[in-house]
Design a protein around this motif. Structure first.
Motif, short mmCIF file in Angstrom:
data_model
loop_
_atom_site.label_atom_id
_atom_site.label_comp_id
_atom_site.label_asym_id
_atom_site.label_seq_id
_atom_site.Cartn_x
_atom_site.Cartn_y
_atom_site.Cartn_z
N PHE A 70 1.35 4.04 83.85
CA PHE A 70 1.09 2.51 84.00
C PHE A 70 1.67 2.07 85.42
O PHE A 70 0.97 1.24 85.96
CB PHE A 70 1.67 2.07 82.97
CG PHE A 70 1.60 0.50 82.89
CD1 PHE A 70 0.45 -0.14 82.57
CD2 PHE A 70 2.67 -0.52 83.22
CE1 PHE A 70 0.26 -1.44 82.60
CE2 PHE A 70 2.39 -1.94 83.33
CZ PHE A 70 1.23 -2.48 82.99
N THR A 71 3.08 2.34 85.61
CA THR A 71 3.59 1.93 86.87
C THR A 71 2.69 2.48 88.04
O THR A 71 2.64 1.74 88.94
CB THR A 71 4.81 2.48 86.95
OG1 THR A 71 5.89 2.05 85.94
CG2 THR A 71 5.77 2.02 88.36
N SER A 72 2.14 3.71 87.97
CA SER A 72 1.64 4.26 89.04
C SER A 72 0.36 3.54 89.32
O SER A 72 -0.27 3.09 90.33
CB SER A 72 1.15 5.80 88.88
OG SER A 72 0.13 6.24 89.71
N VAL A 73 -0.38 3.05 88.26
CA VAL A 73 -1.75 2.25 88.28
C VAL A 73 -1.59 0.98 88.72
O VAL A 73 -2.12 0.40 89.56
CB VAL A 73 -2.43 2.33 86.96
CG1 VAL A 73 -3.69 1.41 86.95
CG2 VAL A 73 -3.00 3.51 86.72
N THR A 74 -0.55 0.37 87.95
CA THR A 74 -0.32 -1.10 88.47
C THR A 74 0.30 -1.18 89.97
O THR A 74 -0.01 -2.17 90.79
CB THR A 74 0.69 -1.80 87.36
OG1 THR A 74 2.08 -1.17 87.65
CG2 THR A 74 0.20 -1.92 86.15
N VAL A 88 6.32 8.68 75.75
CA VAL A 88 6.45 7.33 76.33
C VAL A 88 6.84 7.27 77.83
O VAL A 88 6.26 6.22 78.54
CB VAL A 88 7.37 6.44 75.25
CG1 VAL A 88 7.79 5.25 76.10
CG2 VAL A 88 6.95 6.24 73.85
N HIS A 89 7.62 8.09 78.10
CA HIS A 89 8.13 7.75 79.89
C HIS A 89 7.03 8.45 80.44
O HIS A 89 6.78 7.58 81.45
CB HIS A 89 9.33 9.02 79.75
CG HIS A 89 9.71 9.03 81.21
ND1 HIS A 89 10.37 8.11 81.88
CD2 HIS A 89 9.42 10.22 82.18
CE1 HIS A 89 10.55 8.47 82.99
NE2 HIS A 89 9.95 9.63 83.21
N GLN A 90 6.09 8.98 80.30
CA GLN A 90 4.89 9.58 80.87
C GLN A 90 3.99 8.47 80.87
O GLN A 90 3.36 7.97 81.99
CB GLN A 90 4.32 10.89 80.52
CG GLN A 90 2.88 11.27 81.38
CD GLN A 90 3.45 11.43 82.45
OE1 GLN A 90 4.56 12.41 82.76
NE2 GLN A 90 2.70 11.10 83.64
#
Length: 119
Positions: A107-111, A100-102
């Motif tokens: 997701f944070t990286s993409v957004t 989940v952390h990954q």
């Protein structure tokens, strides 16, 4: 840098022991990384049970005022009272949390990329 080759159960419990000791000393991961002279990533990986290099573990244990052998001995004593089924369940939960952390990181990286590019 060589990593300790421990089974997943031992890595998990080593991480728990390290986190427990860090919190007992009232240190953040950043503070421990500075005190030990290792990266925050190394602290995080250790606490998540991913693994840690032998040199980094030695430096972390020095801040804790203990040795790698003592920390591992404490872990084996803690494991003595836990059934194998419970340990396996804890490992599965821990691996799910790591996944989940990954996903959150991805997701944070993409957004973040979309935000930076004006998309």
């Amino acid at each position: 840098m060589r990593k300790f080759e421990l089974d997943p159960q031992a890595k998990f419990h080593l991480g728990l022991a390290a986190r427990k000791e860090r919190l007992r000393l009232n240190l953040s991961q950043v503070e421990l990384s500075h005190a030990a002279g290792v990266s925050v990533s190394a602290i995080s990986q250790l606490e998540r049970g991913v693994g840690v290099g032998q040199l980094a573990l030695g430096k972390i244990c020095a801040v804790f005022g203990t040795t790698e052998v003592h920390l591992l001995t404490e872990i084996s004593q803690d494991l003595a009272g836990i059934s194998q089924a419970k340990v396996l369940l804890l490992i599965q939960v821990y691996e799910l949390m790591a996944h989940v952390h990954q996903v959150e990181s991805d997701f944070t990286s993409v957004t973040g990329d979309c935000t930076n590019s004006g998309v």
